[in-house]
Design a protein around this motif. Sequence first.
Motif, PDB file in Angstrom:
ATOM      1  N   ALA A 111       0.848  -1.196   0.000  1.00 62.73           N
ATOM      2  CA  ALA A 111       0.000   0.000   0.000  1.00 62.73           C
ATOM      3  C   ALA A 111       0.878   1.239   0.000  1.00 62.73           C
ATOM      4  O   ALA A 111       1.935   1.255   0.651  1.00 62.73           O
ATOM      5  CB  ALA A 111      -0.931   0.024   1.213  1.00 62.73           C
ATOM      6  N   TYR A 117       0.398  -1.088  -4.102  1.00 61.44           N
ATOM      7  CA  TYR A 117      -0.671  -1.995  -4.539  1.00 61.44           C
ATOM      8  C   TYR A 117      -1.835  -1.928  -3.549  1.00 61.44           C
ATOM      9  O   TYR A 117      -1.757  -1.238  -2.537  1.00 61.44           O
ATOM     10  CB  TYR A 117      -0.142  -3.435  -4.602  1.00 61.44           C
ATOM     11  N   ARG A 118      -2.878  -2.663  -3.842  1.00 61.64           N
ATOM     12  CA  ARG A 118      -4.023  -2.764  -2.940  1.00 61.64           C
ATOM     13  C   ARG A 118      -3.950  -4.079  -2.168  1.00 61.64           C
ATOM     14  O   ARG A 118      -4.752  -4.981  -2.351  1.00 61.64           O
ATOM     15  CB  ARG A 118      -5.340  -2.666  -3.722  1.00 61.64           C
ATOM     16  N   GLY A 119      -2.927  -4.190  -1.339  1.00 68.70           N
ATOM     17  CA  GLY A 119      -2.766  -5.382  -0.524  1.00 68.70           C
ATOM     18  C   GLY A 119      -1.563  -6.210  -0.939  1.00 68.70           C
ATOM     19  O   GLY A 119      -0.934  -5.982  -1.984  1.00 68.70           O
TER      20      GLY A 119
END
Length: 327
Positions: free
Chosen positions: A163, A188-190
């Motif tokens: 993140a 990123y998203r996770g």
Amino acid sequence: MIENAFRAALLPCMLFAACTAGAAQDNAPKLSTPVTIVVGYAPGGATDRAARIVATSLQAKLGVSVVVENKTGAGGRIAAQHVKNAGPDENMLLLGNPAVMVVAPFVFESLAYDAVKDFQPVSMVTEYGFGVAVSADSQIKDMKGLVNWAKSNPDKFNIGVPATGSLPHFFGLMLSEQIGTEGQIIGYRGSAPVITDLIGGAVPVAIDTLDVLTRQHEGKRIRILATSGQEREAALPDVPTFTQAGVDLQAAGWNTFFASSAMPKAKADMLGETLKSVTADPDVRKTLLQNDLIPVSANAQETGKLVDAFRAQWAPVVKDSGFVVTQ
């Protein structure tokens, strides 16, 4: 890592606590209503696992129900805002991490809580390290190889993190400074998509917490080049620390219980002592370790010292990055 790094700072208050523990427990308030542990992330993650492992033993020691509530959103900040508003009669605790309690106050121009004024530390219960990794198919075999590759290919030195604004993000900035080549941080998203892209070669380097990276490394899908602790990880005996690999870098994150500043200090202190005894229990420590969580045993006073020292280490890194979220 944390316990060793700050042992000298904590020794006086630990000795005082040991001398006064009996009297304090005799006068400690007793709870008659349930305790709610608020977690700002979805079930199954490291913070959630820590909360549920601790909750089972905490319930037995307190004699009241202990419920874990996942209040997700905004990277854990919604949960913090919720606990901030808890009244003095509510038995509500936030299991928070540095992203919410240390980083967010520096990077968000508009934040609905003050991490220092609105909360009081209760007990640090786990810590975790970081690792830098490449794909198992990468030609980069060790930290020396990464440093050489980054210097030769600065335009390709992209670092995937789970993140933007997370602790791995700022650890990536620390790494770039230490090796003398600026990496481009890719948020990123996770963790899952970071690992997917790392394995697939879409991003050449990734930084994440060791609980995420270790099993992928053991499965030979990725290669961890170095870890952030003072000593090698027991689960990764063949992986050097950054210091051992020639990079002067050490860092750790944590999961810590916080209460609203409205909670009476006597209650917060009692919960801190109880949580310290929970994480000192050999069975609980074993379960935490089996879940890739490093146990820490600390009461409210000790935890305050640890969190203050952590802020002193990370605040300059976050501030100097110039990273700010305006929305």
